[in-house]
Design a protein around this motif. Structure first.
Motif, PDB file in Angstrom:
ATOM      1  N   TYR A 111      -3.786   2.165  -8.216  1.00  0.00           N
ATOM      2  CA  TYR A 111      -3.506   3.084  -7.087  1.00  0.00           C
ATOM      3  C   TYR A 111      -4.108   4.221  -6.865  1.00  0.00           C
ATOM      4  O   TYR A 111      -4.408   4.831  -7.030  1.00  0.00           O
ATOM      5  N   SER A 127      -0.745   4.011  -2.558  1.00  0.00           N
ATOM      6  CA  SER A 127      -0.945   3.054  -1.817  1.00  0.00           C
ATOM      7  C   SER A 127      -2.026   2.118  -2.705  1.00  0.00           C
ATOM      8  O   SER A 127      -2.467   2.806  -3.878  1.00  0.00           O
ATOM      9  N   GLN A 183      -1.794  -0.273   5.795  1.00  0.00           N
ATOM     10  CA  GLN A 183      -2.021  -0.611   4.305  1.00  0.00           C
ATOM     11  C   GLN A 183      -0.663   0.011   3.143  1.00  0.00           C
ATOM     12  O   GLN A 183       0.384   0.639   3.473  1.00  0.00           O
ATOM     13  N   HIS A 185       2.064   1.258   1.702  1.00  0.00           N
ATOM     14  CA  HIS A 185       2.483   2.254   0.687  1.00  0.00           C
ATOM     15  C   HIS A 185       4.019   2.887   0.355  1.00  0.00           C
ATOM     16  O   HIS A 185       5.018   2.457   1.160  1.00  0.00           O
TER      17      HIS A 185
END
Length: 308
Positions: A111, A127, A183, A185
């Protein structure tokens, strides 16, 4: 809402998480680590599930979604701004103009931690280093996926690598329709003292589930007041209390709330509020979920989290 549910119905049945099946996780983890494609079997039906990891994972990385899930989980070639930031932090590929280079606060094999907007000391994003669009990606419910919620808490807590400087911490993820960036998150932010007080009040009244199987019961749903701009907003949440975040929250949500009610994962929001006292973290987590199917429900975590 029905369009989301119908679009994901078949793949989601195929990718039901098997973490509750004795021995399944160990089998999948062992074979995936060896780089072998895995086809699992759901015991109650004998149905064979598709491969979870057709290619060996990169060393030090959790397996990423396989190519045949790109229609649901995104392609590495996508041009989402947050995904571009993650790629810059993990590979050095500079985002296209006018985006510019992000500040990579922490980069690991699994991440990346970045600033949220506005930038301050209580607004961060965690993320995945894998391409995962968001909560609707069924790969998040499979065994062996990285525990991003535990990662977020480990960073955001007092003494963490990227601590949230706020009296009360909140972690949250928006639904597919409520987010701006595609994306995955997890917001690492603050929550108001009134939110913490309300949750502890509900806790003392026994108004929350202590077992995942009870999470969706009406007795464990409650109204909590948050804020949108300068206006207060009260929304209904399903509330679960956990000792730790070692279990996959995406799996718990799907198996105990979404699938039994025929809902869509894409419509869900998840919020985690660690229980805090004057002595600090009290060793419990309040896990909140909501969606538009609830009376006065919501698909966003933004009412309860404090970013500015």
């Amino acid at each position: 809402m029905n369009d989301h549910r119908n679009a994901h119905e078949v793949p989601r049945r195929q990718f039901v998480a098997l973490s509750g099946v004795v021995g399944a996780s160990a089998l999948l983890a062992g074979t995936a680590a060896a780089g072998t494609a895995v086809a699992a079997v759901r015991p109650e039906s004998g149905e064979r599930l598709p491969e979870l990891c057709p290619l060996p994972p990169r060393p030090g990385h959790s397996p990423c979604p396989p190519a045949h899930l790109q229609s649901l989980c995104g392609s590495p070639a996508d041009n989402d701004p947050l995904w571009n930031d993650v790629r810059y932090c993990t590979t050095g590929v500079v985002p296209p103009p006018p985006q510019g280079k992000p500040e990579c606060l922490k980069t690991t094999a699994n991440y990346v931690v970045l600033h949220g907007k506005p930038e301050n000391t209580h607004n961060y994003l965690l993320s995945p280093s894998c391409r995962i669009t968001g909560i609707e990606c069924p790969f998040l419910e499979t065994p062996g996926v990285e525990n991003y919620w535990d990662d977020a808490w480990d960073n955001a807590r007092s003494g963490g690598s990227v601590p949230v400087h706020y009296d009360n911490i909140g972690l949250g993820i928006n639904s597919q329709g409520a987010r701006r960036l595609d994306q995955l998150h997890i917001h690492m932010a603050g929550v108001r003292p009134s939110t913490q007080r309300r949750l502890q009040e509900l806790d003392s009244m026994g108004r929350m589930a202590t077992q995942p199987a009870d999470w969706a019961k009406p007795a464990n749903q409650a109204a909590i007041t948050g804020r949108s701009g300068s206006a207060e907003r009260t929304r209904t949440y399903r509330i679960l209390k956990l000792r730790d975040l070692r279990q996959n929250l995406f799996t718990l949500l799907y198996q105990n709330v979404v699938r039994p009610a025929g809902l869509a994962m894409a419509d869900q929001t998840l919020i985690v509020v660690p229980k805090m006292t004057s002595a600090g973290f009290a060793g419990r987590f309040y896990v909140l979920n909501s969606d538009p199917s609830l009376h006065n429900g919501t698909s966003t975590c933004d009412f309860l989290l404090v970013y500015a």
